[in-house]
Design an enzyme around this catalytic site. Structure first.
Site, mmCIF file in Angstrom:
data_model
loop_
_atom_site.group_PDB
_atom_site.id
_atom_site.type_symbol
_atom_site.label_atom_id
_atom_site.label_comp_id
_atom_site.label_asym_id
_atom_site.label_seq_id
_atom_site.Cartn_x
_atom_site.Cartn_y
_atom_site.Cartn_z
ATOM 1 N N GLU A 91 -3.355 -5.157 -2.690
ATOM 2 C CA GLU A 91 -3.991 -6.414 -2.184
ATOM 3 C C GLU A 91 -4.800 -5.862 -0.897
ATOM 4 O OE1 GLU A 91 -3.124 -9.463 -2.549
ATOM 5 O OE2 GLU A 91 -4.904 -9.603 -1.256
ATOM 6 N N LEU A 147 -20.355 -1.853 10.484
ATOM 7 C CA LEU A 147 -21.117 -0.846 11.403
ATOM 8 C C LEU A 147 -21.096 -1.477 12.813
ATOM 9 C CD1 LEU A 147 -24.142 0.351 9.175
ATOM 10 C CD2 LEU A 147 -22.165 1.620 9.709
ATOM 11 N N CYS A 190 -3.304 -1.554 9.309
ATOM 12 C CA CYS A 190 -3.426 -1.002 7.982
ATOM 13 C C CYS A 190 -4.411 0.385 8.035
ATOM 14 C CB CYS A 190 -4.354 -1.997 7.163
ATOM 15 S SG CYS A 190 -3.222 -3.136 6.422
ATOM 16 N N LYS A 244 -8.067 -7.386 16.757
ATOM 17 C CA LYS A 244 -9.353 -7.968 16.385
ATOM 18 C C LYS A 244 -8.949 -9.627 16.387
ATOM 19 C CE LYS A 244 -8.641 -8.879 11.219
ATOM 20 N NZ LYS A 244 -9.082 -8.706 9.749
ATOM 21 N N GLY A 265 -8.126 -0.807 14.710
ATOM 22 C CA GLY A 265 -6.587 -0.685 14.926
ATOM 23 C C GLY A 265 -6.002 -1.454 13.822
ATOM 24 N N THR A 300 0.963 -1.097 0.167
ATOM 25 C CA THR A 300 0.042 0.103 -0.011
ATOM 26 C C THR A 300 0.933 1.416 -0.130
ATOM 27 O OG1 THR A 300 -1.680 -1.225 1.210
ATOM 28 C CG2 THR A 300 -1.904 1.268 1.295
#
Ligand code: UDX
Length: 447
Positions: free
Chosen positions: A158, A260, A270, A333, A267, A128
């Site tokens: 990606e 949502l 990315c 996550k 966090g 990125t």
């Protein structure tokens, strides 16, 4: 490069993105060389061992290391003499002391690779990057590559999610390629012929659009999360149910329910750094106001962490010193061991800094969290974490935590006090069992 002759694919950089891409290219039938400058990483990958947690990936790597289709090396010269297509998958972290992307690794990898290539080849950037990078690197490649060898550059962002990296790479929801030349696009069509055979949308475009698609997607996702979290601030003030609100607007197919989920916010490696890098880049282009709203999204996101700390103070009568707080989840996550910019880890550190006796438990994240913040109290089980707790804070929605019931914790905790910072438990169930139970986006008044 001719079509239909691609056999050898190299992937430069063997982090989340590169290791996954390398294994998946081997799964598609190519001979793959994964390249990294870190010999230890190369050694462990060659044994089929991964330095991070990603479901399904170690098995895929082992399968193709064993089949001989996937190898790892530090030797760029070997790669340059061997590869038909070279993917660049090195990191673009946030600059130390700045908000832009640190391009050191992408620049160095591209330059060294271009110098090492000794047969016609296509270099494909996956990292990125700030818009404008591909055009700059294409010129660099032309300058650095050997005479008589045709080397060109394409950009192929990606979109893989941690936790679903293999699935997202093998079965992407779209493929985006930016090229300067139709022949280069044709090579990439070949590389991805399997996905194209399944009618995966193929977006062939210029360099700038391809680069921007990636940051636009991440900026949109971050905005969606912060949008609902901004409404959380409203429902915390006036009442209402943030989850019902999200469900209701999500039924509008133009809006959609995904991303949502109100809670302690985003966090990871990315979204946070990508929205900051985008603002910085657009500022460099003289468009100072254009992406300013992303700064608001960042602020909304960070305020969610403050809210969790404030709720803890409210519940514990503003005195955290010596209070035992169980923090459940320090990865950004579930299904990941990544603690980069993790809301849960941030909250744990702040509670600890206020004098709380913090017991951290994460099914996969303790090791990485301990590397960053060794002084927090890490424990090996949920039971240990909640034993004698004055407050339990759920910060990452691992299944193990989502399945919790009041009866599980009641024999263990010192006080029946809970903050569900991911809004995954039933407030009525916990309140019905006599718990002081706070969630984000709900009024909390009983203290
Ligand atoms: C993201 C993009 O989704 C992916 O396409 C891109 O390639 C890389 O960045 P990832 O960093 O793996 O992927 O995480 P993602 O699943 O997007 O979650 C990001 C963060 O948002 C997590 O901290 C998650 O907890 C949070 N989140 C997500 C919410 O707070 N609410 C939601 O509704 C969804």
């Amino acid at each position: 490069m001719m079509r239909g002759v691609i056999e050898n694919i190299s992937v430069i950089g063997t982090g989340y993105l590169g290791a996954t891409h390398a294994a998946c290219m081997a799964e598609l039938g190519y001979n793959v060389l994964g390249v990294d400058i870190d010999p230890e990483k190369i050694d462990s990958l060659s044994r089929g061992e991964l330095p991070f947690h990603e479901p399904g990936l170690p098995e895929l790597i082992r399968k193709h290391v064993d089949s001989g289709r996937l190898r790892f090396t530090t030797d760029l010269e070997e790669v340059g003499a061997w590869g038909d297509v070279h993917f660049i998958a090195v990191g673009t972290p946030q600059q130390a002391g700045g908000t832009g992307a640190d391009m050191t690794f992408v620049n160095a990898a591209t330059r060294s690779l271009a110098r090492a290539i000794s047969k016609d080849a296509l270099i494909v950037g996956k990292s990125t990057v700030p818009v404008g990078t591909a055009r700059r690197l294409a010129a660099l490649v032309e300058e650095e590559s050997a005479e008589g060898v045709r080397v060109s550059l394409a950009w192929n962002p990606e979109f893989l999610r941690e936790g679903f990296a293999v699935e997202d790479t093998l079965r992407p929801d779209r493929l985006v390629v930016g090229t300067a030349d139709e022949a280069d696009e044709a090579v990439l069509r070949d590389v991805y012929s399997e996905a194209l055979g399944r009618d995966t949308p193929w977006i062939a475009t210029d360099f700038e659009t391809a680069e921007l698609v990636k940051v636009a997607a991440n900026a949109f996702l971050a905005t969606k999360i912060s949008f609902i979290n901004a409404f959380s601030e409203v429902t915390e003030a006036v009442g209402g149910n943030i989850t019902t609100l999200a469900d209701a607007i999500g039924h509008d197919t133009r809006i959609g329910r995904k991303f949502l989920n109100a809670g302690v916010g985003f966090g990871g490696g990315c979204l946070p750094k990508d929205i900051r890098a985008l603002q910085t880049r657009v500022g460099e282009l003289g468009l100072d106001h254009t992406m300013r709203f992303l700064d608001e999204m960042d602020q909304i996101n960070l305020r969610r962490r403050d809210r969790v700390v404030n709720l803890a103070e409210q519940i514990l009568d503003s005195d955290l010193a010596g209070k035992r707080i169980a923090v459940l989840g320090v990865t950004f996550k579930p299904l990941s061991d990544d603690v980069r910019d993790s809301p849960g880890l941030d909250v744990a550190v702040r509670l600890f800094s206020s004098g709380a006796d913090v017991a951290v438990y994460d099914p996969e994240g303790n090791r990485n969290a301990a590397k960053r913040f060794p002084r927090l109290g890490y424990v090996d089980s949920l039971t240990e974490a909640v034993t004698d707790a004055d407050l339990v804070v759920l910060t990452t929605e691992w299944n193990e935590f989502k399945a919790l019931t009041p009866a599980d914790l009641e024999p263990l905790v010192a006080q029946k006090q809970f903050i569900d910072a991911r809004n995954v438990l039933s407030a009525s169930q916990w309140e019905g069992s006599g718990w002081r139970f706070a969630q984000l986006g709900r009024i909390f008044t009983d203290a």
